[in-house]
Design an enzyme around this catalytic site. Structure first.
Site, PDB file in Angstrom:
ATOM      1  N   LYS A 176       0.817  -1.217   0.000  1.00  0.00           N
ATOM      2  CA  LYS A 176       0.000   0.000   0.000  1.00  0.00           C
ATOM      3  C   LYS A 176       0.847   1.262   0.000  1.00  0.00           C
ATOM      4  O   LYS A 176       0.518   2.229  -0.679  1.00  0.00           O
ATOM      5  CB  LYS A 176      -0.969   0.001   1.185  1.00  0.00           C
ATOM      6  CG  LYS A 176      -2.067  -1.031   0.997  1.00  0.00           C
ATOM      7  CD  LYS A 176      -3.188  -0.920   2.012  1.00  0.00           C
ATOM      8  CE  LYS A 176      -4.238  -1.997   1.728  1.00  0.00           C
ATOM      9  NZ  LYS A 176      -5.211  -2.149   2.801  1.00  0.00           N
ATOM     10  N   LYS A 230      -6.547 -11.855  -5.068  1.00  0.00           N
ATOM     11  CA  LYS A 230      -7.675 -11.989  -4.143  1.00  0.00           C
ATOM     12  C   LYS A 230      -8.773 -10.981  -4.481  1.00  0.00           C
ATOM     13  O   LYS A 230      -8.498  -9.902  -5.021  1.00  0.00           O
ATOM     14  CB  LYS A 230      -7.207 -11.827  -2.692  1.00  0.00           C
ATOM     15  CG  LYS A 230      -6.913 -10.419  -2.292  1.00  0.00           C
ATOM     16  CD  LYS A 230      -6.791 -10.247  -0.771  1.00  0.00           C
ATOM     17  CE  LYS A 230      -6.394  -8.802  -0.482  1.00  0.00           C
ATOM     18  NZ  LYS A 230      -6.258  -8.439   0.898  1.00  0.00           N
ATOM     19  N   LYS A 270     -11.661  -5.191  -1.811  1.00  0.00           N
ATOM     20  CA  LYS A 270     -12.374  -3.928  -2.005  1.00  0.00           C
ATOM     21  C   LYS A 270     -11.441  -2.814  -2.431  1.00  0.00           C
ATOM     22  O   LYS A 270     -11.858  -1.877  -3.069  1.00  0.00           O
ATOM     23  CB  LYS A 270     -13.187  -3.552  -0.760  1.00  0.00           C
ATOM     24  CG  LYS A 270     -12.421  -3.533   0.540  1.00  0.00           C
ATOM     25  CD  LYS A 270     -13.359  -3.561   1.757  1.00  0.00           C
ATOM     26  CE  LYS A 270     -12.604  -4.018   2.998  1.00  0.00           C
ATOM     27  NZ  LYS A 270     -13.480  -4.368   4.109  1.00  0.00           N
TER      28      LYS A 270
HETATM   29  P1  TYM Z   1     -10.588  -6.564   6.122  1.00  0.00           P
HETATM   30  O1  TYM Z   1     -11.568  -5.545   6.605  1.00  0.00           O
HETATM   31  O2  TYM Z   1      -9.772  -6.205   4.916  1.00  0.00           O
HETATM   32  O3  TYM Z   1     -11.304  -7.925   5.804  1.00  0.00           O
HETATM   33  C1  TYM Z   1     -12.182  -8.557   6.710  1.00  0.00           C
HETATM   34  C2  TYM Z   1     -11.978 -10.058   6.673  1.00  0.00           C
HETATM   35  O4  TYM Z   1     -12.225 -10.590   5.368  1.00  0.00           O
HETATM   36  C3  TYM Z   1     -11.140 -11.414   4.971  1.00  0.00           C
HETATM   37  N1  TYM Z   1     -11.013 -11.346   3.505  1.00  0.00           N
HETATM   38  C4  TYM Z   1     -10.971 -12.416   2.688  1.00  0.00           C
HETATM   39  N2  TYM Z   1     -11.028 -13.737   2.930  1.00  0.00           N
HETATM   40  C5  TYM Z   1     -10.980 -14.574   1.851  1.00  0.00           C
HETATM   41  N3  TYM Z   1     -10.881 -14.156   0.569  1.00  0.00           N
HETATM   42  C6  TYM Z   1     -10.808 -12.823   0.290  1.00  0.00           C
HETATM   43  N4  TYM Z   1     -10.721 -12.424  -0.973  1.00  0.00           N
HETATM   44  C7  TYM Z   1     -10.853 -11.899   1.377  1.00  0.00           C
HETATM   45  N5  TYM Z   1     -10.819 -10.540   1.448  1.00  0.00           N
HETATM   46  C8  TYM Z   1     -10.911 -10.222   2.760  1.00  0.00           C
HETATM   47  C9  TYM Z   1      -9.940 -10.827   5.680  1.00  0.00           C
HETATM   48  O5  TYM Z   1      -8.893 -11.761   5.787  1.00  0.00           O
HETATM   49  C10 TYM Z   1     -10.532 -10.446   7.020  1.00  0.00           C
HETATM   50  O6  TYM Z   1     -10.557 -11.552   7.893  1.00  0.00           O
HETATM   51  N6  TYM Z   1      -6.739  -5.913   9.256  1.00  0.00           N
HETATM   52  C11 TYM Z   1      -8.063  -6.508   9.132  1.00  0.00           C
HETATM   53  C12 TYM Z   1      -9.078  -5.964  10.125  1.00  0.00           C
HETATM   54  C13 TYM Z   1      -8.698  -6.092  11.564  1.00  0.00           C
HETATM   55  C14 TYM Z   1      -8.635  -7.304  12.309  1.00  0.00           C
HETATM   56  C15 TYM Z   1      -8.287  -6.914  13.639  1.00  0.00           C
HETATM   57  C16 TYM Z   1      -8.846  -8.641  12.000  1.00  0.00           C
HETATM   58  C17 TYM Z   1      -8.382  -5.074  12.421  1.00  0.00           C
HETATM   59  N7  TYM Z   1      -8.145  -5.567  13.651  1.00  0.00           N
HETATM   60  C18 TYM Z   1      -8.127  -7.870  14.630  1.00  0.00           C
HETATM   61  C19 TYM Z   1      -8.677  -9.594  13.013  1.00  0.00           C
HETATM   62  C20 TYM Z   1      -8.328  -9.209  14.314  1.00  0.00           C
HETATM   63  C21 TYM Z   1      -8.584  -6.212   7.747  1.00  0.00           C
HETATM   64  O7  TYM Z   1      -8.168  -5.269   7.103  1.00  0.00           O
HETATM   65  O8  TYM Z   1      -9.627  -6.990   7.328  1.00  0.00           O
END
Ligand code: TYM
Length: 332
Positions: A112, A195, A198
């Site tokens: 990023k 993947k 968004k």
């Molecule tokens: P985020 O908001 O990008 O995504 C939320 C969850 O969706 C999963 N995910 C996917 N799984 C499978 N295939 C895909 N194409 C795909 N795209 C997204 C992500 O792995 C995630 O589980 N950093 C984290 C948010 C966060 C978090 C935390 C997670 C902040 N604090 C503490 C766990 C524990 C994030 O950006 O997820």
């Protein structure tokens, strides 16, 4: 009961099938066996510029979708991160035991910040995974259900828990990732090697839970498929069809073998048409329930405030211990 914690960013107007299949469906399932804490991580959502009104709307839409997907406010604690100040407080402490180089090796940060350029990329983007570690450690979570893309961040959370414990005495549970291989990486319909994301996929590559199912059907119809005409499960050789089969199987509960047998002798078009129908059946009730929550924002905010209170009771206890161990004064 073991604890589970996870978070999701409110950075879009809808969650997509990658979010659901990689993570959110496990959030729902784990409420039965775990003491569950789930968070709409709005602090994480401001690292790359944002519009305040849009952020607040998206946080509500995120919460409404999570309830609509089956999170039960009686069994799970769902809250918005900005209502629990302990997250930022613990993040500062953890930041002081994180190496600069260690944070710089996070691949999501590297990707990023490279895209944004080092003058435009924020310090918040750099410290993002430290805040994520604080989220998890505050709740003494045993398990963290996420998709494959979060593996490295969870590794850092584990390292920071262990480091803090050995520097200052046992304080944090070391969390384990809960990554279910089958659907841990749902791919972009237009580029089945990347993947579904968004931030980086084109709209045609993403199926949003809240979009018109007719639009999803169109996207599925024009999904990139592979050469040949057979419907086989082969992630290397046929990533496009394999992704569609993965989504189909997870949403319908039918095994991959069953699907492959059922589509023997049929074409890609048949599979896509049926998958579009499966998606329609899945999203329609979710959209209705999401709208019902959004039609009563006062009630929704009340549920979230109650969640934040419950979360805070746990977070404050952990923070108090951590402060004590590092030699800070107790809260007054
Ligand atoms: P985020 O908001 O990008 O995504 C939320 C969850 O969706 C999963 N995910 C996917 N799984 C499978 N295939 C895909 N194409 C795909 N795209 C997204 C992500 O792995 C995630 O589980 N950093 C984290 C948010 C966060 C978090 C935390 C997670 C902040 N604090 C503490 C766990 C524990 C994030 O950006 O997820």
């Amino acid at each position: 009961r073991p604890r589970v914690f996870s978070g999701i960013q409110p950075t879009a107007d809808s969650f997509h099938l990658g979010n659901y299949l990689g993570a959110l469906r496990h959030w729902v399932a784990l409420q039965d066996s775990h003491d569950a804490y789930y968070c709409v991580v709005d602090l994480h959502a401001i690292t790359a510029g944002h519009d305040p009104k849009v952020l607040k709307r998206r946080s509500r839409v995120a919460a409404a979708q999570l309830f609509a997907l089956g999170l039960d406010p009686e069994r799970s604690t769902l809250f918005v991160q900005s209502q629990v100040p302990e997250h930022s407080q613990l993040a500062w402490v953890l930041g002081c035991i994180t190496g600069f180089g260690e944070a710089g090796r996070m691949t999501q940060f590297k990707d990023k910040s490279q895209k944004q350029g080092s003058e435009r990329a924020s310090v918040g983007l750099f410290t993002y995974p430290i805040l994520q570690a604080a989220d998890i450690l505050l709740y003494q979570a045993n398990a963290v259900p996420v998709g494959e893309d979060q593996r490295q961040h969870l590794e850092l959370s584990r390292d920071l828990a262990q480091r803090f414990n050995s520097l200052f005495g046992r304080t944090f549970t070391v969390p384990s990732p809960h990554i279910v291989k089958d659907t841990a990486k749902i791919t972009d319909l237009q580029d089945p090697t990347a993947k579904m994301s968004k931030s980086s996929s084109s709209p045609a590559g993403i199926i949003d839970l809240l979009e018109d199912p007719a639009r999803s059907a169109k996207k599925i119809r024009s999904a990139v498929t592979d050469t040949g005409r057979e419907i086989v499960f082969d992630a290397e050789g046929k990533p496009g069809i394999t992704n569609l089969l993965t989504i189909y199987s997870a949403l319908s509960g039918r095994s991959i073998d069953d699907l492959v047998a059922a589509y023997d002798g049929k074409g890609y078009g048949d599979l896509k048409k049926d998958l579009a129908e499966v998606v329609r059946e899945f999203v329609t009730p979710i959209q209705e329930r999401t709208n019902a929550y959004l039609n009563d924002p006062a009630q929704l905010d009340k549920l979230l405030a109650r969640g934040a209170e419950k979360a805070r009771a746990v977070a404050a206890g952990t923070l108090r211990d951590a402060y004590e161990r590092v030699g800070f004064f107790p809260p007054v």
